[in-house]
Design an enzyme around this catalytic site. Sequence first.
Site, PDB file in Angstrom:
ATOM      1  N   SER A  88       0.798  -1.129  -0.072  1.00  0.00           N
ATOM      2  CA  SER A  88      -0.191  -0.068  -0.133  1.00  0.00           C
ATOM      3  C   SER A  88       0.676   1.281  -0.118  1.00  0.00           C
ATOM      4  CB  SER A  88      -0.896   0.051   1.162  1.00  0.00           C
ATOM      5  OG  SER A  88      -0.150  -0.319   2.397  1.00  0.00           O
ATOM      6  N   THR A 191      -1.632   3.811   4.023  1.00  0.00           N
ATOM      7  CA  THR A 191      -0.906   4.861   3.821  1.00  0.00           C
ATOM      8  C   THR A 191       0.036   5.064   4.962  1.00  0.00           C
ATOM      9  OG1 THR A 191      -2.573   6.126   2.690  1.00  0.00           O
ATOM     10  CG2 THR A 191      -1.022   7.611   3.605  1.00  0.00           C
ATOM     11  N   THR A 209       1.798   7.357  -0.109  1.00  0.00           N
ATOM     12  CA  THR A 209       0.873   6.169  -0.500  1.00  0.00           C
ATOM     13  C   THR A 209       0.723   5.567  -1.806  1.00  0.00           C
ATOM     14  OG1 THR A 209      -1.511   5.344   0.178  1.00  0.00           O
ATOM     15  CG2 THR A 209      -1.141   7.386  -0.582  1.00  0.00           C
ATOM     16  N   ARG A 219      -7.214   8.335 -10.357  1.00  0.00           N
ATOM     17  CA  ARG A 219      -7.944   8.935  -9.007  1.00  0.00           C
ATOM     18  C   ARG A 219      -6.727   9.240  -8.036  1.00  0.00           C
ATOM     19  NH1 ARG A 219      -6.850   7.286  -3.507  1.00  0.00           N
ATOM     20  NH2 ARG A 219      -8.879   7.661  -2.343  1.00  0.00           N
ATOM     21  N   THR A 242      -5.328   8.435   7.462  1.00  0.00           N
ATOM     22  CA  THR A 242      -5.256   7.113   6.560  1.00  0.00           C
ATOM     23  C   THR A 242      -6.497   6.666   6.392  1.00  0.00           C
ATOM     24  OG1 THR A 242      -4.269   5.025   6.672  1.00  0.00           O
ATOM     25  CG2 THR A 242      -4.785   5.813   8.455  1.00  0.00           C
ATOM     26  N   GLY A 243      -6.736   6.063   5.230  1.00  0.00           N
ATOM     27  CA  GLY A 243      -8.119   5.572   5.323  1.00  0.00           C
ATOM     28  C   GLY A 243      -8.774   5.741   4.003  1.00  0.00           C
TER      29      GLY A 243
END
Length: 330
Positions: A88, A191, A209, A219, A242-243
């Site tokens: 990731s 991330t 990330t 994106r 993060t997320g």
Amino acid sequence: MGTRRSFIKKSTLLSALALTGLPEITKAFSKENFSGADDVRKPVVISTWNHGLAANDAAWKILSSNGVALDAVEKGVMVTEDDLTNLSVGLGGLPDRDGNVTLDACIMDEKGRCGGVAFLQRIKHPISVARMVMEKTPHVLIVGSGAQKFALDNGFKLESKKLTPEAEKAYKEWLKTSQYKPVANIENHDTIGMVALDAHGNLSGSCTTSGLAYKMNGRVGDSPIIGAGMYVDNEIGAACATGVGETVLRICGSYLVVELMRQGASPADACKKAVERLISKNPNYKDVQVGFLALNKKGEHGAYALQKGFNYALADNTGNKLFDADYSLK
Ligand code: ASP
């Protein structure tokens, strides 16, 4: 987390301020309030997820030898970018739907200088390109082929576009259904965000990330956006996220956390309030994961997540340890 003493001091101050009105709060937690403090805990570095431990080790080497936070947060997350087994962050990351690994990163220092790159391909250290954007250009964000050209012009090497064996295996598996839905688990939201306070009392932050796995081509999430994925105000504190980036972008998440600290919230409360705001602005909140991390000028830290499972690493002169963050959806 804040000490009990500072909590009591703050509560008393806040009750007094409640009588005098909101503008006073900004004043009370402004520069003067922090800089004279003798109970500052520094240096200290915090970063997201398990991979934060190795990143903190590299950052701590710099911080513990009187180095500056900016170097620490760059060198720290470079360790994660270097790790090709990490699915990731960096070139080992999972690709977009079309099989391309596209990288996002940003960095910010105590002077409010900042730089970022987005949709960058085939470059090993997006965080260092972000730093170069900050230091060598009049711009803040450079994307796509322009960012790649800028990196190559400045001595970065063009890496292979082949996926790592692990990423390729996962991508092939995904292609069997090609179903896209951000999942509320830790695997897809890893991330690395890092914020540090150095021995000189200065804050910096970084975030890097490969973004959401199997995202649409082109994106870009929150991670390279100053104020969303990460933000630093050297008078107050620093935060990172993060997320699922779309939910963080909608509330300028990291900026919000810093502004809440400016209004007197502890880092932990600021992260919690930001999650509450995110819930109120994102109807899909039950299906995603988001975590915030924050550090204030006194070296107090805090974290909060939407769902169970978010952890972070903290290094200070007592060691480098992992902690589980508290969360909303119990
Ligand atoms: N925040 C990142 C993004 O939306 C994903 C992550 O944290 O893993 O691109």
